[in-house]
Design a protein around this motif. Structure first.
Motif, PDB file in Angstrom:
ATOM      1  N   THR A  50       0.665  -1.794  -0.220  1.00 32.32           N
ATOM      2  CA  THR A  50      -0.340  -0.121  -0.106  1.00 32.32           C
ATOM      3  C   THR A  50       1.355   1.175  -0.082  1.00 32.32           C
ATOM      4  OG1 THR A  50      -1.695  -1.098   1.383  1.00 32.32           O
ATOM      5  CG2 THR A  50      -1.841   0.855   1.018  1.00 32.32           C
ATOM      6  N   MET A  51       0.905   1.990  -1.001  1.00 30.77           N
ATOM      7  CA  MET A  51       1.752   3.098  -1.303  1.00 30.77           C
ATOM      8  C   MET A  51       0.729   4.379  -1.829  1.00 30.77           C
ATOM      9  SD  MET A  51       3.792   1.383  -0.537  1.00 30.77           S
ATOM     10  CE  MET A  51       4.910  -0.572  -0.640  1.00 30.77           C
ATOM     11  N   TYR A  52       0.958   5.614  -0.704  1.00 26.86           N
ATOM     12  CA  TYR A  52       0.101   6.956  -1.483  1.00 26.86           C
ATOM     13  C   TYR A  52       0.958   7.910  -1.212  1.00 26.86           C
ATOM     14  CZ  TYR A  52      -3.158  10.316  -1.227  1.00 26.86           C
ATOM     15  OH  TYR A  52      -3.662  11.921  -0.995  1.00 26.86           O
ATOM     16  N   SER A  53       0.598   8.637  -2.577  1.00 26.68           N
ATOM     17  CA  SER A  53       1.994   9.889  -3.590  1.00 26.68           C
ATOM     18  C   SER A  53       0.721  11.137  -3.315  1.00 26.68           C
ATOM     19  CB  SER A  53       2.868   9.374  -4.108  1.00 26.68           C
ATOM     20  OG  SER A  53       2.077   8.988  -5.102  1.00 26.68           O
ATOM     21  N   THR A  54       1.210  12.202  -3.056  1.00 29.68           N
ATOM     22  CA  THR A  54       0.314  13.034  -4.009  1.00 29.68           C
ATOM     23  C   THR A  54       1.792  14.142  -4.321  1.00 29.68           C
ATOM     24  OG1 THR A  54       1.234  14.627  -2.059  1.00 29.68           O
ATOM     25  CG2 THR A  54      -0.929  13.712  -1.923  1.00 29.68           C
ATOM     26  N   TYR A  68       5.541   5.258   1.880  1.00 25.49           N
ATOM     27  CA  TYR A  68       5.098   3.338   1.881  1.00 25.49           C
ATOM     28  C   TYR A  68       4.060   3.170   3.521  1.00 25.49           C
ATOM     29  CZ  TYR A  68       9.263   4.287  -0.706  1.00 25.49           C
ATOM     30  OH  TYR A  68      10.564   4.080  -1.670  1.00 25.49           O
ATOM     31  N   LEU A  69       3.453   2.928   3.307  1.00 31.16           N
ATOM     32  CA  LEU A  69       2.230   2.082   4.047  1.00 31.16           C
ATOM     33  C   LEU A  69       2.814   1.296   4.839  1.00 31.16           C
ATOM     34  CD1 LEU A  69      -0.813   4.568   3.382  1.00 31.16           C
ATOM     35  CD2 LEU A  69       0.768   4.540   4.847  1.00 31.16           C
ATOM     36  N   GLU A  70       2.378  -0.441   3.691  1.00 28.05           N
ATOM     37  CA  GLU A  70       2.346  -1.187   4.205  1.00 28.05           C
ATOM     38  C   GLU A  70       3.646  -2.189   2.324  1.00 28.05           C
ATOM     39  OE1 GLU A  70       0.231  -5.231   5.732  1.00 28.05           O
ATOM     40  OE2 GLU A  70      -0.853  -3.020   5.789  1.00 28.05           O
ATOM     41  N   MET A  71       3.855  -3.395   3.227  1.00 24.16           N
ATOM     42  CA  MET A  71       5.601  -3.393   1.928  1.00 24.16           C
ATOM     43  C   MET A  71       4.261  -5.494   2.676  1.00 24.16           C
ATOM     44  SD  MET A  71       6.754  -1.296   0.537  1.00 24.16           S
ATOM     45  CE  MET A  71       8.475  -1.298  -0.089  1.00 24.16           C
ATOM     46  N   ALA A  72       5.661  -5.652   1.930  1.00 18.45           N
ATOM     47  CA  ALA A  72       5.759  -7.686   1.619  1.00 18.45           C
ATOM     48  C   ALA A  72       6.065  -7.443   2.947  1.00 18.45           C
ATOM     49  CB  ALA A  72       6.562  -8.070   0.728  1.00 18.45           C
ATOM     50  N   GLU A  73       7.207  -7.142   3.267  1.00 20.23           N
ATOM     51  CA  GLU A  73       7.308  -7.247   5.113  1.00 20.23           C
ATOM     52  C   GLU A  73       6.051  -7.080   6.257  1.00 20.23           C
ATOM     53  OE1 GLU A  73      10.790  -5.406   2.834  1.00 20.23           O
ATOM     54  OE2 GLU A  73       8.958  -5.570   2.941  1.00 20.23           O
ATOM     55  N   ILE A  88      10.702   9.723   9.158  1.00 23.55           N
ATOM     56  CA  ILE A  88       9.254  10.812   9.157  1.00 23.55           C
ATOM     57  C   ILE A  88       7.976   9.174   9.523  1.00 23.55           C
ATOM     58  CG2 ILE A  88       9.605  12.391   8.129  1.00 23.55           C
ATOM     59  CD1 ILE A  88       8.120  10.859   5.955  1.00 23.55           C
ATOM     60  N   ASP A  89       6.655   9.905  10.329  1.00 21.29           N
ATOM     61  CA  ASP A  89       5.659   8.753  10.046  1.00 21.29           C
ATOM     62  C   ASP A  89       4.885   8.782   8.778  1.00 21.29           C
ATOM     63  OD1 ASP A  89       3.284   6.954  10.788  1.00 21.29           O
ATOM     64  OD2 ASP A  89       3.401   7.837  13.195  1.00 21.29           O
ATOM     65  N   PRO A  90       4.821   7.999   8.447  1.00 22.03           N
ATOM     66  CA  PRO A  90       4.294   8.291   6.875  1.00 22.03           C
ATOM     67  C   PRO A  90       2.703   7.856   7.470  1.00 22.03           C
ATOM     68  CG  PRO A  90       4.791   5.408   7.341  1.00 22.03           C
ATOM     69  CD  PRO A  90       5.431   6.161   8.108  1.00 22.03           C
ATOM     70  N   ARG A  91       1.896   8.066   8.230  1.00 26.71           N
ATOM     71  CA  ARG A  91       0.900   8.557   8.575  1.00 26.71           C
ATOM     72  C   ARG A  91       0.519  10.057   9.327  1.00 26.71           C
ATOM     73  NH1 ARG A  91       1.397   3.592   8.082  1.00 26.71           N
ATOM     74  NH2 ARG A  91       0.044   1.617   7.436  1.00 26.71           N
TER      75      ARG A  91
END
Length: 233
Positions: free
Chosen positions: A156-160, A167-172, A228-231
């Motif tokens: 799950t990746m989000y960008s503007t 990066y919010l969630e990766m395979a790991e 940074i905290d991505p959320r």
């Protein structure tokens, strides 16, 4: 066999003998070459990916088929809350049916139905993960796609344009921190293995200890210029 009615034009035709009688082309199935003429001739483990009509969500379907019958099913969905409930129903519906029955059964969600259509083609043409594995894969092989904690691999990746990528969630696992260099570019990340963490908690590990135990990192995380905290940031 049902009576066949022929039109007058066909009835009046003379017979021309058919030459080739070689049957269907053989397909690879579980380490064998098989000339499939009926559903019971199909075996294999394969995957199919489907999407719903508004293309709001998608499904990855994994089936382990033996002699035309679904013995194992893994239904993974993303992007739609209703789809997860549909997956629960489909997972009950699929095992025990022939793949032809599955193709002609309403699996509740468009995305799962499309995934079934796609996997049917994989199986029918011998394009399976187990095509050249002698005796195929055992029932339970579908779980290997999930790994420890039996949790789907999700990205799950989000960008503007204005603020860049998160990066919010990766395979790991669940991403907790992004590491940035002096230019502000991502050079690594820290994550928590959610499936493994919850497994440890279920087995008696204290939650905070399980959390710390399952933290990992990737890339040049140590020594980054900024974290940074991505959320939150």
């Amino acid at each position: 066999m049902a009576n066949i009615n022929y039109s007058h034009e066909v009835e009046s035709m003379c017979v021309v003998k058919k030459g080739p009688h070689h049957g269907p082309a053989p397909i690879p199935e579980e380490g064998r070459w098989v000339k499939s003429t009926q559903i019971s001739d199909i075996s294999g483990l394969s995957h199919g990916v489907g999407w719903c009509a508004p293309q709001q969500g998608t499904c990855k379907l994994t089936l382990n088929v033996k002699d035309g019958v679904v013995e194992e099913a893994l239904v993974e969905t993303v992007g739609c809350s209703g789809m997860t409930h549909s997956a629960a129903m489909a997972a009950e519906i699929l095992p025990g049916k022939t793949i032809l029955e599955c193709l002609n059964t309403d699996l509740v969600c468009d995305a799962i139905n499309v995934a079934m259509r796609e996997i049917f083609k994989q199986l029918a043409y011998g394009r399976t993960q187990s095509a050249f594995s002698e005796d195929g894969l055992p029932i339970g092989a579908g779980l290997e796609d999930l790994g420890k904690g039996l949790r789907s691999q999700v990205g799950t990746m989000y960008s503007t344009k204005a603020k860049g990528v998160r990066y919010l969630e990766m395979a790991e696992g669940y991403v907790t921190k992004l590491a940035l260099d002096e230019e502000g570019e991502v050079i690594g990340y820290q994550f928590v293995r959610l499936g493994k963490m919850l497994e440890d908690i279920r087995h008696g590990t204290e939650p905070n200890e399980a959390y710390k135990k399952n933290i990992g990192q990737y890339g040049r995380f140590d020594g980054a210029a900024k974290y940074i905290d991505p959320r939150e940031e």
